[in-house]
Design a protein around this motif. Sequence first.
Motif, PDB file in Angstrom:
ATOM      1  N   ILE D   2      -0.166 -42.075   9.502  1.00  0.00           N
ATOM      2  CA  ILE D   2      -0.823 -41.682  10.740  1.00  0.00           C
ATOM      3  C   ILE D   2      -0.096 -40.472  11.293  1.00  0.00           C
ATOM      4  O   ILE D   2       1.132 -40.477  11.388  1.00  0.00           O
ATOM      5  CB  ILE D   2      -0.779 -42.830  11.757  1.00  0.00           C
ATOM      6  CG1 ILE D   2      -1.560 -44.030  11.210  1.00  0.00           C
ATOM      7  CG2 ILE D   2      -1.329 -42.397  13.090  1.00  0.00           C
ATOM      8  CD1 ILE D   2      -1.158 -45.328  11.830  1.00  0.00           C
ATOM      9  N   ILE D   4       0.359 -37.941  14.510  1.00  0.00           N
ATOM     10  CA  ILE D   4       0.090 -37.724  15.925  1.00  0.00           C
ATOM     11  C   ILE D   4       0.400 -36.259  16.216  1.00  0.00           C
ATOM     12  O   ILE D   4       1.522 -35.812  16.041  1.00  0.00           O
ATOM     13  CB  ILE D   4       0.949 -38.660  16.794  1.00  0.00           C
ATOM     14  CG1 ILE D   4       0.684 -40.121  16.382  1.00  0.00           C
ATOM     15  CG2 ILE D   4       0.675 -38.437  18.272  1.00  0.00           C
ATOM     16  CD1 ILE D   4       1.646 -41.124  16.961  1.00  0.00           C
ATOM     17  N   GLY D  40      -5.659 -40.404  10.825  1.00  0.00           N
ATOM     18  CA  GLY D  40      -5.299 -41.439   9.854  1.00  0.00           C
ATOM     19  C   GLY D  40      -5.517 -40.859   8.470  1.00  0.00           C
ATOM     20  O   GLY D  40      -6.592 -40.338   8.177  1.00  0.00           O
ATOM     21  N   ILE D  42      -5.386 -41.828   4.495  1.00  0.00           N
ATOM     22  CA  ILE D  42      -5.263 -42.951   3.561  1.00  0.00           C
ATOM     23  C   ILE D  42      -5.369 -42.434   2.149  1.00  0.00           C
ATOM     24  O   ILE D  42      -6.298 -41.707   1.805  1.00  0.00           O
ATOM     25  CB  ILE D  42      -6.351 -44.006   3.868  1.00  0.00           C
ATOM     26  CG1 ILE D  42      -6.076 -44.583   5.263  1.00  0.00           C
ATOM     27  CG2 ILE D  42      -6.343 -45.122   2.833  1.00  0.00           C
ATOM     28  CD1 ILE D  42      -7.172 -45.447   5.787  1.00  0.00           C
ATOM     29  N   SER D  44      -3.978 -44.209  -1.390  1.00  0.00           N
ATOM     30  CA  SER D  44      -3.080 -45.177  -2.002  1.00  0.00           C
ATOM     31  C   SER D  44      -2.466 -44.670  -3.300  1.00  0.00           C
ATOM     32  O   SER D  44      -1.453 -45.184  -3.740  1.00  0.00           O
ATOM     33  CB  SER D  44      -3.809 -46.492  -2.242  1.00  0.00           C
ATOM     34  OG  SER D  44      -5.016 -46.242  -2.910  1.00  0.00           O
ATOM     35  N   ASN D  45      -3.025 -43.648  -3.894  1.00  0.00           N
ATOM     36  CA  ASN D  45      -2.476 -43.220  -5.178  1.00  0.00           C
ATOM     37  C   ASN D  45      -1.593 -41.983  -5.089  1.00  0.00           C
ATOM     38  O   ASN D  45      -1.142 -41.457  -6.088  1.00  0.00           O
ATOM     39  CB  ASN D  45      -3.615 -42.948  -6.169  1.00  0.00           C
ATOM     40  CG  ASN D  45      -4.402 -44.219  -6.401  1.00  0.00           C
ATOM     41  OD1 ASN D  45      -3.816 -45.287  -6.545  1.00  0.00           O
ATOM     42  ND2 ASN D  45      -5.728 -44.108  -6.391  1.00  0.00           N
ATOM     43  N   SER D  50       6.810 -40.016   1.222  1.00  0.00           N
ATOM     44  CA  SER D  50       7.821 -39.785   2.247  1.00  0.00           C
ATOM     45  C   SER D  50       8.127 -38.293   2.373  1.00  0.00           C
ATOM     46  O   SER D  50       8.406 -37.809   3.466  1.00  0.00           O
ATOM     47  CB  SER D  50       9.091 -40.595   1.969  1.00  0.00           C
ATOM     48  OG  SER D  50       9.626 -40.245   0.723  1.00  0.00           O
ATOM     49  N   VAL D  66       3.711 -41.622  11.127  1.00  0.00           N
ATOM     50  CA  VAL D  66       4.050 -43.039  10.994  1.00  0.00           C
ATOM     51  C   VAL D  66       3.501 -43.556   9.665  1.00  0.00           C
ATOM     52  O   VAL D  66       2.331 -43.352   9.360  1.00  0.00           O
ATOM     53  CB  VAL D  66       3.414 -43.848  12.153  1.00  0.00           C
ATOM     54  CG1 VAL D  66       3.775 -45.312  12.061  1.00  0.00           C
ATOM     55  CG2 VAL D  66       3.820 -43.261  13.493  1.00  0.00           C
ATOM     56  N   PRO D  67       4.333 -44.245   8.862  1.00  0.00           N
ATOM     57  CA  PRO D  67       3.822 -44.776   7.601  1.00  0.00           C
ATOM     58  C   PRO D  67       2.965 -46.020   7.842  1.00  0.00           C
ATOM     59  O   PRO D  67       3.113 -46.697   8.851  1.00  0.00           O
ATOM     60  CB  PRO D  67       5.086 -45.159   6.838  1.00  0.00           C
ATOM     61  CG  PRO D  67       6.077 -45.484   7.911  1.00  0.00           C
ATOM     62  CD  PRO D  67       5.739 -44.586   9.080  1.00  0.00           C
ATOM     63  N   ILE D  68       2.096 -46.307   6.921  1.00  0.00           N
ATOM     64  CA  ILE D  68       1.275 -47.514   7.036  1.00  0.00           C
ATOM     65  C   ILE D  68       1.804 -48.620   6.126  1.00  0.00           C
ATOM     66  O   ILE D  68       2.025 -49.733   6.560  1.00  0.00           O
ATOM     67  CB  ILE D  68      -0.198 -47.214   6.671  1.00  0.00           C
ATOM     68  CG1 ILE D  68      -0.735 -46.144   7.609  1.00  0.00           C
ATOM     69  CG2 ILE D  68      -1.045 -48.477   6.785  1.00  0.00           C
ATOM     70  CD1 ILE D  68      -2.108 -45.646   7.230  1.00  0.00           C
ATOM     71  N   LEU D  69       2.002 -48.306   4.887  1.00  0.00           N
ATOM     72  CA  LEU D  69       2.410 -49.339   3.929  1.00  0.00           C
ATOM     73  C   LEU D  69       3.926 -49.367   3.784  1.00  0.00           C
ATOM     74  O   LEU D  69       4.599 -48.369   3.932  1.00  0.00           O
ATOM     75  CB  LEU D  69       1.787 -49.049   2.560  1.00  0.00           C
ATOM     76  CG  LEU D  69       0.264 -49.110   2.519  1.00  0.00           C
ATOM     77  CD1 LEU D  69      -0.230 -48.701   1.142  1.00  0.00           C
ATOM     78  CD2 LEU D  69      -0.209 -50.523   2.842  1.00  0.00           C
ATOM     79  N   ARG D  70       4.452 -50.532   3.465  1.00  0.00           N
ATOM     80  CA  ARG D  70       5.871 -50.640   3.131  1.00  0.00           C
ATOM     81  C   ARG D  70       6.105 -49.874   1.828  1.00  0.00           C
ATOM     82  O   ARG D  70       5.253 -49.871   0.941  1.00  0.00           O
ATOM     83  CB  ARG D  70       6.261 -52.099   2.927  1.00  0.00           C
ATOM     84  CG  ARG D  70       6.001 -52.930   4.152  1.00  0.00           C
ATOM     85  CD  ARG D  70       6.816 -54.199   4.169  1.00  0.00           C
ATOM     86  NE  ARG D  70       6.475 -54.960   5.346  1.00  0.00           N
ATOM     87  CZ  ARG D  70       6.908 -54.662   6.573  1.00  0.00           C
ATOM     88  NH1 ARG D  70       7.702 -53.640   6.760  1.00  0.00           N
ATOM     89  NH2 ARG D  70       6.549 -55.399   7.593  1.00  0.00           N
ATOM     90  N   PRO D  71       7.276 -49.251   1.686  1.00  0.00           N
ATOM     91  CA  PRO D  71       7.483 -48.358   0.543  1.00  0.00           C
ATOM     92  C   PRO D  71       7.916 -49.051  -0.749  1.00  0.00           C
ATOM     93  O   PRO D  71       8.048 -48.396  -1.762  1.00  0.00           O
ATOM     94  CB  PRO D  71       8.598 -47.420   1.041  1.00  0.00           C
ATOM     95  CG  PRO D  71       9.339 -48.222   2.053  1.00  0.00           C
ATOM     96  CD  PRO D  71       8.353 -49.162   2.675  1.00  0.00           C
ATOM     97  N   LYS D  73       7.195 -52.058  -3.731  1.00  0.00           N
ATOM     98  CA  LYS D  73       6.033 -52.741  -4.298  1.00  0.00           C
ATOM     99  C   LYS D  73       6.428 -53.932  -5.166  1.00  0.00           C
ATOM    100  O   LYS D  73       6.007 -55.053  -4.956  1.00  0.00           O
ATOM    101  CB  LYS D  73       5.234 -51.762  -5.173  1.00  0.00           C
ATOM    102  CG  LYS D  73       4.781 -50.525  -4.428  1.00  0.00           C
ATOM    103  CD  LYS D  73       4.272 -49.437  -5.374  1.00  0.00           C
ATOM    104  CE  LYS D  73       4.138 -48.131  -4.598  1.00  0.00           C
ATOM    105  NZ  LYS D  73       3.783 -47.006  -5.468  1.00  0.00           N
TER     106      LYS D  73
END
Lengths: 341, 341, 341, 341
Positions: D2, D4, D40, D42, D44-45, D50, D66-71, D73
Amino acid sequence: MIIILSPDATQKNKKSIMDRLTHMGYEINLSEGKERTIMGAIGSNVENKSEVMAQLMSLTYVENVVPILRPYKRVSRELKEKTEIKVANGVVIGGKNIVMMAGPCAVEGEDALLEVAHKLKAIGVKILRAGAYKPRTSPYSFQGFGEKGLKMLSRARAETGMAIITEVIEATDAKKVAAHADILQIGARNMQNFNLLKACGKIGKPVLLKRGLSATIEEWLLAAEYIAKEGNPRVMLCERGIRTFETYTRNTLDLNAVAAAKTLSHLPVIVDPSHGTGRWELVTPMARAGVAAGADGLLVEAHPRPEEAISDARQTLNLNHLKQLKKDVKAIAAAMGRGLI
Amino acid sequence: MIIILSPDATQKNKKSIMDRLTHMGYEINLSEGKERTIMGAIGSNVENKSEVMAQLMSLTYVENVVPILRPYKRVSRELKEKTEIKVANGVVIGGKNIVMMAGPCAVEGEDALLEVAHKLKAIGVKILRAGAYKPRTSPYSFQGFGEKGLKMLSRARAETGMAIITEVIEATDAKKVAAHADILQIGARNMQNFNLLKACGKIGKPVLLKRGLSATIEEWLLAAEYIAKEGNPRVMLCERGIRTFETYTRNTLDLNAVAAAKTLSHLPVIVDPSHGTGRWELVTPMARAGVAAGADGLLVEAHPRPEEAISDARQTLNLNHLKQLKKDVKAIAAAMGRGLI
Amino acid sequence: MIIILSPDATQKNKKSIMDRLTHMGYEINLSEGKERTIMGAIGSNVENKSEVMAQLMSLTYVENVVPILRPYKRVSRELKEKTEIKVANGVVIGGKNIVMMAGPCAVEGEDALLEVAHKLKAIGVKILRAGAYKPRTSPYSFQGFGEKGLKMLSRARAETGMAIITEVIEATDAKKVAAHADILQIGARNMQNFNLLKACGKIGKPVLLKRGLSATIEEWLLAAEYIAKEGNPRVMLCERGIRTFETYTRNTLDLNAVAAAKTLSHLPVIVDPSHGTGRWELVTPMARAGVAAGADGLLVEAHPRPEEAISDARQTLNLNHLKQLKKDVKAIAAAMGRGLI
Amino acid sequence: MIIILSPDATQKNKKSIMDRLTHMGYEINLSEGKERTIMGAIGSNVENKSEVMAQLMSLTYVENVVPILRPYKRVSRELKEKTEIKVANGVVIGGKNIVMMAGPCAVEGEDALLEVAHKLKAIGVKILRAGAYKPRTSPYSFQGFGEKGLKMLSRARAETGMAIITEVIEATDAKKVAAHADILQIGARNMQNFNLLKACGKIGKPVLLKRGLSATIEEWLLAAEYIAKEGNPRVMLCERGIRTFETYTRNTLDLNAVAAAKTLSHLPVIVDPSHGTGRWELVTPMARAGVAAGADGLLVEAHPRPEEAISDARQTLNLNHLKQLKKDVKAIAAAMGRGLI
């Protein structure tokens, strides 16, 4: 705010949040991705945003909630660029020139106070610091002269023309202290004593707000916001060291916070290298560094005979050291295009 | 205390320190080595030892000064093994059995408070927690119902027979709060509000003293000493998390401090896993761990509908979670040879 | 060392410790007070003092053991006042003038490296920084060009005459890196990689040793002692920020440690305000402050287009900002009676 | 992620970011509010997220990213619920029962090692810990027996049938250590020695990964991800105390991280209360608390005569204390519905 939903949030869950926020006056914008759904909720007039955020985070189908705007307003640099504070004896803090406040940790008796006041005046100090009320870690330590100490401070002002900064530790004492002080000091331990913040805000005299030992920069600015919200914008922020794992220094003077506060807020920033380091031999280098980082002034413990000081002896400069500090700081101030008051 | 002199300390320097300390009533023992001279100064009746230490450390020919005795006395385990505190409704804290105090963060209105009180009572909670005065980081957050909230708490007690624990944030309010509360809570931000400590000490009702966010164990015990020195030994220590670099948890609940406090002091120790973690899903594991570390009780935030709680929603248990916590803690308490009140 | 016995230590206990220490070559001096017995044990030639201290502390009848001497020797200021380090291209670090090392976080390819090298040279930078080996928190991040990157650095040196500083992350790579670098950089994560310290010590080229994220000043100096013990005294200490609770800055640049290291050690001290703050807008104020605190040089991340930098973009200066930094730092250096190389 | 934007971001700025991200494969969703614009993104691939985040944050018209997913896996609990690790001698870690690993800090010689191994076996310990390579803060401390120590460990295994856990401190030593050890221990100082992580990942034997002194939970899991990424999922996380301002304990054992790791990851979690507290009298209470918080095992320093231990004497249990610990932990394990191996 931005709401990140869990992968297992259902359509019903989404609708429930959207209804709730819309009802509160938020405008919602939805991004549905493969792995997560994100909601942007914009509502500039909604009160209690932090409560709403915490409530949403308590839901099992919400993964995270992120704020958008900084939570302080009156002290923010978005409001204005800079605040200059004029003290009773004409000294201006937060202007072009650096101010030096100095004195012993505690008022140690009338004769001792007058001696130090006259000697500091001779060195060129315009603002005298000394505590009449002393918050002390141990109940067996000297707790200050209290009201008698305030009267001694008034006498020191009358005799020397110096302005007085002294600590107030209790909301109900604020008026009494203000009757004798030109600047009210709120100590690090009281940075989140909100009644005290409000009381000092109501009086209207300049306030020096020390950062708490474990306060973030944001919490520090929010504490200043408490004072400003009562109608008193004459607040100085004072960095005096945070608590970290390092034990060689008493605290870790955080000059990053000084540089940051100058970009985030319009308030003047003061550095206290005495509490910030806890070692007199580090006070002068850190005073220089504080001014180079952008500070508008210094708060320094000084005493004619530190080895006899009632408290904080280890971090107190003697008068020769103070003269050297003044000379050094003046040179750094000049390099910054500033003078030393 | 032990004084380690610098390599360049002269015989005159040594004599000067010895004369000064002897004059104060210390007995001196000198060890002169090749590289350093060490002095042992023993004087059990000397007051203001920490000031004397700081003064010596301000001398250039002194390298270090080390204390011998711990600075607290009344709360020390050298005095007695254990203190049991009996609360108004007969519950004993610090005895064989573990006590559970629970309730919402804040008093949210009379009906809401009575609802939660009755529901918690049905689960077996004997001590109700809820704040009438709420210290809040932002001036724009809900600050509590104040005196009206205290009256609601009194009514909850009258209706349910539960004892009440609630926070006092101002020395001048201590009596007023004590008129409605069975246990006075001193919050983490106020752990070194020394006037408040003294005021609570004078009242004599049980006091729960939360550890400050960046307070060492020694400072925590010295804060308890302030209360005990006023003649009130009925103090509970409450660990609620310290501030560290970790941001996943709101604070870092420090159970080492719980185990340590049980070896250093005779006071009961309470654990607050709600503030300690800031995440409801970690509250029950950390409540179990707290009891296993030796805690005498728990202080937990619970609400029938956390997602509607006015504050701290993210860390608040719902009632089903609270029942599970109770069951889990009971099993751990049994493994420790203790019961759950 | 000084040993403080528990109140319940018996005569037999005392004798047992005294025999043990005497046997090891310590000279013992006993002070028996009413409440505690203190032993001073002096033995300047005894090895493994810290182990002996820990063993004594494991005894139930010992309350505390306190060291007398600092544990580092070769890097201590008691040995000499100051070390000047001459780098291959003639630049002297730790002398009268301040040195500025600058460059991108990582080597980003040959063309990119040559571009930045020439541009920095034009600004007056004499030492180029860039990492060929990049320790990265996530296994999914770019890990550096490795040996190919080293060769690019050699070419940049050949073309510009700049000296090269680059990181070595593995003891077995030290020679290979040294073949291309003028200064070996040991990163914060490796400050206590003792094999790496020894390997760099053996090579003899200048070493820049970054302070670990949670290393005390004493541990930092002991890490430098590892390098010096291998016969290499050409070590620079580099402060790059410690980890604290504050999250506004990436780390907390600890300038107290800079001022302290200058009083404790004869080694040059460098400041890295880029990692120390994590925000480009704070780099220049903290660079100024670092020099005012007494630092001998700066290590700064700079890039022609920070928004395209492969790593650390948030804390990287663009070239205009770097020019301003240089101008500002020059003025502060002059105020300190120093020049800028 | 995300993004801002600052209030002063222009339409051109917005377009520039959107083009850049779209080009990288992100799908963009825009929310334009009165005071701020939020994007936003998105994708995923997309690799190197970072880096992209840091680059965006370096732009003056971006306020926050701001990250969405934990880094991580492979080690995430989203992947699977739980990993059981079977060690050579048949012991299963991470299953229903709690495992206890114990032994001296260092291998102190063959006779001493065999003595302790037989004595611990008699108490019921199935996994022996002892270090052949010892990372030590001071270059003047004992650094371990090295390869000779490994052979002594092999002999202890042959004689007792215990499994061996021992530390590897250098990537190039990993194979050699693995020839003698059943579990490879990666120490706290090496948690981000990424070459070592990769080397241990390649070997495939079980790895115990200690959390770094100042590592966040996320960094700890990312370090585990390095090992898993090499194809070795047999990793145990070991909490051993973080560095905080508290000095009474050597470190602050962070059991919150244990409870949190069990919710974030499928890996077994081990607690080391010896390093976590640094005081033998706190080891047993914190071992109990660790198991109550959800740990799958303990790593404890034990020695027949702690006062003669070569290192870590202050935190080492004697054998009677270890028996008591075992009894206590067994009771807590039972309360958790688990057994003790």
